[in-house]
Scaffold this active site. Structure first.
Site, PDB file in Angstrom:
ATOM      1  N   HIS A  30      -5.032  10.648   6.075  1.00  0.00           N
ATOM      2  CA  HIS A  30      -5.999   9.568   5.886  1.00  0.00           C
ATOM      3  C   HIS A  30      -6.949   9.424   7.080  1.00  0.00           C
ATOM      4  O   HIS A  30      -7.592   8.392   7.241  1.00  0.00           O
ATOM      5  CB  HIS A  30      -5.274   8.240   5.627  1.00  0.00           C
ATOM      6  CG  HIS A  30      -4.637   8.176   4.261  1.00  0.00           C
ATOM      7  ND1 HIS A  30      -3.776   7.177   3.878  1.00  0.00           N
ATOM      8  CD2 HIS A  30      -4.751   8.999   3.187  1.00  0.00           C
ATOM      9  CE1 HIS A  30      -3.372   7.391   2.620  1.00  0.00           C
ATOM     10  NE2 HIS A  30      -3.943   8.494   2.192  1.00  0.00           N
ATOM     11  N   CYS A  48     -20.566  11.571  11.729  1.00  0.00           N
ATOM     12  CA  CYS A  48     -21.886  11.077  11.337  1.00  0.00           C
ATOM     13  C   CYS A  48     -21.972  11.020   9.816  1.00  0.00           C
ATOM     14  O   CYS A  48     -21.652  12.006   9.143  1.00  0.00           O
ATOM     15  CB  CYS A  48     -22.960  11.993  11.911  1.00  0.00           C
ATOM     16  SG  CYS A  48     -24.599  11.557  11.296  1.00  0.00           S
TER      17      CYS A  48
HETATM   18  N1  APR Z   1      11.030   0.103   8.817  1.00  0.00           N
HETATM   19  C1  APR Z   1      10.955   0.633   7.565  1.00  0.00           C
HETATM   20  N2  APR Z   1      10.109   0.190   6.620  1.00  0.00           N
HETATM   21  C2  APR Z   1       9.295  -0.815   6.949  1.00  0.00           C
HETATM   22  C3  APR Z   1       9.323  -1.446   8.213  1.00  0.00           C
HETATM   23  C4  APR Z   1      10.245  -0.944   9.175  1.00  0.00           C
HETATM   24  N3  APR Z   1      10.346  -1.451  10.414  1.00  0.00           N
HETATM   25  N4  APR Z   1       8.405  -2.445   8.220  1.00  0.00           N
HETATM   26  C5  APR Z   1       7.833  -2.444   7.004  1.00  0.00           C
HETATM   27  N5  APR Z   1       8.361  -1.461   6.232  1.00  0.00           N
HETATM   28  C6  APR Z   1       8.005  -1.050   4.863  1.00  0.00           C
HETATM   29  C7  APR Z   1       7.500  -2.159   3.965  1.00  0.00           C
HETATM   30  O1  APR Z   1       8.596  -2.770   3.308  1.00  0.00           O
HETATM   31  C8  APR Z   1       6.577  -1.412   3.009  1.00  0.00           C
HETATM   32  O2  APR Z   1       7.236  -1.017   1.818  1.00  0.00           O
HETATM   33  O3  APR Z   1       6.940  -0.148   4.990  1.00  0.00           O
HETATM   34  C9  APR Z   1       6.215  -0.135   3.782  1.00  0.00           C
HETATM   35  C10 APR Z   1       4.746  -0.034   4.148  1.00  0.00           C
HETATM   36  O4  APR Z   1       4.026   0.047   2.962  1.00  0.00           O
HETATM   37  P1  APR Z   1       2.453  -0.115   2.918  1.00  0.00           P
HETATM   38  O5  APR Z   1       2.062  -1.311   3.710  1.00  0.00           O
HETATM   39  O6  APR Z   1       2.050  -0.014   1.501  1.00  0.00           O
HETATM   40  O7  APR Z   1       1.924   1.147   3.746  1.00  0.00           O
HETATM   41  P2  APR Z   1       1.723   2.609   3.263  1.00  0.00           P
HETATM   42  O8  APR Z   1       2.733   3.003   2.246  1.00  0.00           O
HETATM   43  O9  APR Z   1       1.581   3.444   4.483  1.00  0.00           O
HETATM   44  O10 APR Z   1       0.305   2.501   2.569  1.00  0.00           O
HETATM   45  C11 APR Z   1      -0.320   3.636   2.111  1.00  0.00           C
HETATM   46  O11 APR Z   1      -2.306   2.403   1.669  1.00  0.00           O
HETATM   47  O12 APR Z   1      -4.038   0.900   2.182  1.00  0.00           O
HETATM   48  C12 APR Z   1      -3.583   2.198   2.181  1.00  0.00           C
HETATM   49  O13 APR Z   1      -4.621   3.927   3.341  1.00  0.00           O
HETATM   50  C13 APR Z   1      -3.675   2.889   3.501  1.00  0.00           C
HETATM   51  O14 APR Z   1      -2.339   4.679   4.367  1.00  0.00           O
HETATM   52  C14 APR Z   1      -2.297   3.445   3.703  1.00  0.00           C
HETATM   53  C15 APR Z   1      -1.786   3.563   2.277  1.00  0.00           C
END
Ligand code: APR
Length: 235
Positions: A106, A114
């Protein structure tokens, strides 16, 4: 040597103090995602979008890798070329922790490009005396090197090859909601990998996981890494 692939998401950086997406009501640090992470949002208000990414970049520099990041550098030390790390995170913490075989699918806060001629510049080199940094090659508007909604993630061909050839896929700190990353588990599984996840809550794609460990990455990832090194050696 077994091939080991890791896919990480925002949850692995949570213990470094960087907020996840889904835990903040769909907001990214208090902004609607479509305002700050889409080409349309940038066209509408480039100053707001740059203020946002400057703050995210500074936050990433202030954050430190946590024990989960460092465990993955140990995994790479042991498995060398048989190890690959795919991340949805843009904070650069895996590279700061010492991993080198990293696919930042990402993009990365540390780079900009640019929007006219696509030439790349490190964020640290941009001239922020103007509200929107200008390309020194063609005078176009620079933008953060982040894959926004509606854009195609990086390294998809390489990632597909890695997933088809891996023996293990570790999925760490991701909700399994955002595609294509959320579908990587299916490719790996169809091609015979053992799929293992660590997440605070059950991920959306739980049914494709062979093993799921609920909990914090900073606590569980070092243990899982120790087991993989013990059982499958590496160097
Ligand atoms: N350890 C393990 N899991 C955790 C912790 C932790 N300390 N803290 C939070 N989480 C979990 C949450 O419960 C959640 O399910 O991590 C997960 C993060 O999920 P998202 O916030 O959806 O992040 P992600 O999966 O990386 O999102 C994917 O979405 O908006 C876009 O481009 C952005 O790369 C991102 C993509």
């Amino acid at each position: 040597m077994k091939n080991i692939t890791v896919l990480t998401g925002a949850g692995i950086s949570a213990e470094s103090g960087i907020r996840t997406f889904r835990d903040s009501d769909g907001l990214w640090e208090n902004h609607r995602v479509e305002d700050v992470a889409s080409p349309q949002g940038f066209a509408k208000n480039p100053v707001l979008v740059w203020d946002f990414y400057k703050a995210r970049y500074q936050q990433s520099l202030d954050a430190e890798p946590n024990p989960a990041h460092y465990a993955l550098t140990r995994l790479e030390e042991h498995f060398g070329d048989s190890f690959n790390l795919i991340t949805q995170n843009v904070d650069g913490l895996h590279i700061r922790a010492g991993n080198t075989r990293v696919y930042e699918m990402h993009g990365r806060l540390a780079m900009a490009f640019c929007s006219s001629c696509r030439s790349k510049t490190a964020t640290s080199e941009l001239d922020f005396s103007q509200k929107i940094p200008i390309c020194t090659t063609c005078g176009g508007n620079m933008r953060a090197d982040i894959v926004w909604f509606g854009e195609i993630p990086y390294y998809l061909y390489e990632i597909d090859e890695i997933l088809k050839n891996t023996d293990f896929l570790l999925i760490l700190g991701t909700s399994g909601v955002v595609y294509p990353a959320a579908g990587f588990v299916m490719t790996a599984k169809i091609f015979g990998a053992t799929t293992i996840a660590v997440n605070l809550e059950e991920p959306e794609n739980r049914r494709y996981l062979d093993e799921f460990y609920p909990g914090k990455c900073g606590e569980l990832v070092p243990q899982i890494v120790d087991k993989l090194i013990q059982n499958y050696g590496g160097r």
